[in-house]
Design a protein around this motif. Sequence first.
Motif, PDB file in Angstrom:
ATOM      1  N   LEU A   2       0.840  -1.206   0.000  1.00 21.45           N
ATOM      2  CA  LEU A   2       0.000   0.000   0.000  1.00 21.45           C
ATOM      3  C   LEU A   2       0.871   1.249   0.000  1.00 21.45           C
ATOM      4  N   LEU A  34      -6.278   4.454   0.011  1.00 17.90           N
ATOM      5  CA  LEU A  34      -6.250   3.297   0.905  1.00 17.90           C
ATOM      6  C   LEU A  34      -5.584   3.608   2.243  1.00 17.90           C
ATOM      7  N   LEU A  78      -4.625   1.110   5.382  1.00 18.41           N
ATOM      8  CA  LEU A  78      -3.220   1.011   5.791  1.00 18.41           C
ATOM      9  C   LEU A  78      -3.098   1.215   7.305  1.00 18.41           C
ATOM     10  N   LEU A 125      -4.945  -8.977  -0.535  1.00 24.44           N
ATOM     11  CA  LEU A 125      -4.210  -8.287  -1.602  1.00 24.44           C
ATOM     12  C   LEU A 125      -4.082  -9.288  -2.745  1.00 24.44           C
ATOM     13  N   LEU A 143      -7.101  -4.555  -3.440  1.00 24.05           N
ATOM     14  CA  LEU A 143      -7.353  -4.884  -2.035  1.00 24.05           C
ATOM     15  C   LEU A 143      -8.832  -5.233  -1.915  1.00 24.05           C
ATOM     16  N   ARG A 177     -10.363   0.382  -4.951  1.00 21.34           N
ATOM     17  CA  ARG A 177      -9.565  -0.699  -4.367  1.00 21.34           C
ATOM     18  C   ARG A 177      -8.437  -1.182  -5.281  1.00 21.34           C
ATOM     19  N   VAL A 216      -4.808  -1.059  -6.266  1.00 21.35           N
ATOM     20  CA  VAL A 216      -3.605  -0.671  -5.520  1.00 21.35           C
ATOM     21  C   VAL A 216      -2.557  -0.221  -6.544  1.00 21.35           C
TER      22      VAL A 216
END
Length: 382
Positions: free
Chosen positions: A94, A103, A107, A163, A181, A219, A221
Amino acid sequence: MYEQDSYASSIRELGKQYRIHEIGLKDYVDGQPLPEDVFSFLREARVFENLAPGNSAVGVQSVSRWLVALREVGALDNTSVHIMTTQSLIIYALQFAGEDQRLRQQLQEMLELDKHACFCLTEAGGGSDAAGMQTTVFREDGGYRIQGEKCMIMNAGFADYFLVAARLSDVEGYDGITLFLVDRDTPGLTVFPHTETCGVTGVPINRIAFNDVRVPRERLVGQEGKGWKILMKVLNCTRPGVGAAALGAARTAMERAAVYGKDRVCFGKPLNKNAVLQGKFAEMTLAWESGWLMVERAGRCLDEGRSGQTAISAMAKIAATDAAKLVVDRSLDFFGGYGYLREVGMERFYRDVRVCTIYDGTNDILRGLVAGSQLKSCVEHA
Ligand SMILES: Cc1cc2nc3c(=O)[nH]c(=O)nc-3n(C[C@H](O)[C@H](O)[C@H](O)COP(=O)(O)OP(=O)(O)OC[C@H]3O[C@@H](n4cnc5c(N)ncnc54)[C@H](O)[C@@H]3O)c2cc1C
């Protein structure tokens, strides 16, 4: 092996207070939560603070301190340390995903250990050759749809976030790999029962199916097709960590061998007075210290943002996990036949450490990587 490090001793002491070394003896039972003490210990030890965003070159605070924490927790308990190694991978991902703040909340939850995460890369068709992955992601209005299956996913039994690495439907190879994610309760995501393994039996390891799993754009990443680049940076950080965790377990195995050898009498004298076994102990110590030197060097290289991180990290993982494998094997020898009995507890180290040469890139794959980079560098400098 026992340098005067107050950080290391504080983790050791706290772990003993929580009797964390006894938790690792228990096998994971499918569907049951892990003992809350594991999480309370890790929170109180504040180990994840080492990974909080900071100002070092790699964007994380202190890889070196994190490696010490992994070594110490690895020496205490093989369940807790695998929560750390897996969770760190997602935390690094992340952070390396860019300036993107979408995110940030997730995190933070992971840094505080309020939420747990797992990393889904390996597939039945191949773990080493990620470019050949079959899990596919299709673009849709407002987001994406993931279709495929992953296997051998550690911590999936209790993870809140997954992930997931998947390949864009219209891009071949590494250039298509994209990270997402995904929430555990997303429709279409199925976690199959715990897969029994040779070692690391305190943590769940599962197969996962993604059947038309819909993921919103937020979502994603990083960026589409940049997943492999992010993962390469992440693995540079996590590989020395696998080595540190393995060396922790190996150190405990060595301690037990030394204690046993002090009292066990053969041919009229304690084993520790036998020259052959002393030679064995010297061999173990040298292997351990050499492995740890490589891990420390990788940690410094990452903290200082130096070049050549990929090769150093790979070498640290190879050196440390091969050393740990040797140490647990020789430690078991001290116990003779008793070392092989489950009730004595030495064979557990043997089984637990073995996997460290396999995941996060097998040591053979990493040898190939080291050779590729060093051959090029030698030719350039000749
Ligand atoms: C306990 C455990 C936990 C795991 N946790 C996770 C997890 O959380 N997430 C996840 O995604 N994966 C996880 N894995 C999977 C692990 O990362 C893979 O098993 C590993 O990457 C190897 O992939 P593979 O098993 O498909 O072996 P393969 O890729 O099929 O390789 C088989 C053998 O051939 C060797 N080999 C293949 N190609 C080459 C080559 N070019 N050069 C030299 N040797 C080669 C390999 O080194 C290996 O020894 C876990 C595995 C275990 C056992």
